[in-house]
Scaffold this active site. Structure first.
Site, PDB file in Angstrom:
ATOM      1  N   ALA A 253       0.848  -1.205   0.000  1.00 39.59           N
ATOM      2  CA  ALA A 253       0.000   0.000   0.000  1.00 39.59           C
ATOM      3  C   ALA A 253       0.874   1.242   0.000  1.00 39.59           C
ATOM      4  CB  ALA A 253      -0.915  -0.012   1.216  1.00 39.59           C
ATOM      5  N   ASN A 254       0.280   2.394   0.161  1.00 38.97           N
ATOM      6  CA  ASN A 254       1.044   3.642   0.285  1.00 38.97           C
ATOM      7  C   ASN A 254       0.325   4.568   1.258  1.00 38.97           C
ATOM      8  OD1 ASN A 254      -0.832   5.442  -1.246  1.00 38.97           O
ATOM      9  ND2 ASN A 254      -0.384   3.943  -2.846  1.00 38.97           N
ATOM     10  N   ARG A 255       0.903   5.748   1.463  1.00 38.17           N
ATOM     11  CA  ARG A 255       0.421   6.623   2.543  1.00 38.17           C
ATOM     12  C   ARG A 255      -0.735   7.536   2.160  1.00 38.17           C
ATOM     13  NH1 ARG A 255       4.249   6.217   6.483  1.00 38.17           N
ATOM     14  NH2 ARG A 255       6.347   5.711   5.776  1.00 38.17           N
TER      15      ARG A 255
ATOM     16  N   ALA B 173      -3.603   7.381  -5.480  1.00 39.10           N
ATOM     17  CA  ALA B 173      -2.204   6.950  -5.516  1.00 39.10           C
ATOM     18  C   ALA B 173      -2.236   5.450  -5.787  1.00 39.10           C
ATOM     19  CB  ALA B 173      -1.533   7.270  -4.194  1.00 39.10           C
TER      20      ALA B 173
END
Ligand code: CTP
Length: 404
Positions: free
Chosen positions: A211-213, A277
């Protein structure tokens, strides 16, 4: 901005920013509004009812249990005999009371009893603004349909501390009140928009993922801003912890591939704003069972494959929306990379931002963006993500009002 005949119930709660409420009363009245003030006990420690009464030319209501006031109008009538309830400043304490439906003083009782639109202009120390209880209360209040203006970034009056928490300026509050009180133009009525938001989760096995932030705050704000201008908005959101925005149809997805198919099935549309994102890679064969450690053996390498590029697919689609907008989250060479993405992805506009950890943009409430298009680059100042969304929605409406 003509507020002639508009009746504003102004609740002043106890913070140093209350001094600005005196000017706010003048600004509202010079536009023709009538202002009926309610002050909390704490507000009277900062400014006097005498000053508030003189500037508003109205009786100042302070006490839930005042015999005269209750006989005269009463808190229920006070809550209803107005077109807007404006709370400026709104303290963390009053917001907490509102979020929980407490009603043990006149301001909180009026807020619980009102059926009118409510606009808050929060003001507090930045640490209080960012504190977990305030965040939770804010989410609750937004979900309850309460509107907000600010708080802004800047130096605090009392401590000189910098951060988000300063009350919006009186004229900004007047503009936000006017937006709620006056019939709004709906320049995007009849237009369809698709917005992606949040991260994607790419499974490794049933319990782990890549995942990402991304928080989804910017994408959700853009979806809401387009809807406010009348667009029929489909928001395709990856996994986020923020609530669905009001007035928007939301499809929740996990992976990039799911996001792509949700976006394609929402076509045709007039506008696509791809804010998500999206994870660039997925695990080729995600395991059906939890991957176990094997004692003494190194971990098995993860084999990755590139995910579909949703923006690029939409930018080159036979049903391409008239306006395709992408984001470029960069940590270096923001402009160069932004321009490259404009061409590569077939977008009309790239909103480029520097998401280096020091900027606090990823996950934060503010954004500083550059709008890159074939016409050149426009730099916007540091703005709340909601304000970036407002501006972008206005820009979209402007672009679509011109011949193709
Ligand atoms: N995007 C997308 N699908 C992907 C990757 C990105 O739709 N698989 C969109 C994003 O929503 C954003 C834009 O493309 O609008 C730019 O995303 P970014 O991750 O910054 O660019 P990448 O193309 O992934 O390039 P890089 O990671 O190399 O910077």
């Amino acid at each position: 901005m003509d507020l002639q005949g508009k009746r504003i119930l102004l609740i002043i709660s106890g913070g140093i920013a209350a001094y600005k409420s005196l000017d706010l009363i003048r600004r509202l009245r010079e536009r023709g509004a009538t202002v009926r003030p309610v002050m909390s006990r704490a507000a009277q420690e900062f400014i006097t009812p005498l000053a508030v009464g003189a500037l508003s030319a109205s009786h100042v209501y302070t006490d839930l249990f005042s015999r005269e006031d209750e006989q005269d109008v009463g808190h229920i009538r006070l809550a209803r005999d107005c077109d807007l309830v404006l709370v400026a400043p709104a303290t963390a304490d009053l917001m907490a009371k509102m979020a929980h439906g407490l009603a043990d003083d006149l301001p909180s009782a009026v807020l619980l009893a009102t059926d009118r639109p409510v606009l808050l202009a929060p003001a507090m120390n930045p640490v209080m603004w960012n504190a977990a209880p305030t965040r939770r209360n804010l989410d609750t209040l937004k979900a309850d349909g309460v509107c907000l203006i600010g708080p802004m970034r800047g130096e605090m009056a009392e401590s000189g501390e910098a951060g988000t928490g300063r009350m919006a300026e009186p004229l900004e509050i007047v503009a936000a009140a006017a937006a709620l009180l006056l019939p709004q133009e709906k320049p995007l009525a009849g237009k369809r928009a698709i917005v992606t938001s949040g991260p994607t989760h790419e499974p490794i096995d049933p319990v782990r993922y890549i995942a990402n932030r991304s928080s989804g705050k910017q994408g959700h704000a853009i979806a809401a801003a387009l809807a406010r201008l009348g667009a029929d908005v489909t928001l395709v959101s990856g996994p986020v912890t923020i609530p669905d925005p009001a007035g928007v149809a939301v499809t929740h997805v996990e992976t990039a591939e799911d996001m792509l198919s949700a976006v394609l099935s929402a076509l045709p549309a007039d506008i696509a704003v791809m804010v998500a994102a999206v994870a660039d890679w997925r695990v080729v064969a995600s395991a059906g069972q939890k991957i176990k450690k094997k004692p003494g053996e190194p971990p098995a390498p993860l084999l990755l494959a590139e995910n579909p590029d949703i923006l690029k697919t939409v930018g080159h689609h036979p049903d391409r929306p008239r306006l395709v907008i992408g984001f470029a989250a960069e940590t270096q060479e923001v402009e160069t990379n932004g321009r490259r993405k404009l061409d590569a992805k077939g977008a009309d506009m790239i909103i480029a931002n520097d998401v280096s950890p020091a900027t606090g943009i990823m996950g934060g409430d503010h954004n500083r963006v550059k709008i890159i298009s074939s016409g050149g680059i426009e730099e916007w100042p540091d703005l709340a993500k909601d304000a970036v969304a407002e501006r972008l929605a206005a820009l979209v409406a402007d672009r679509l009002s011109k011949p193709a």
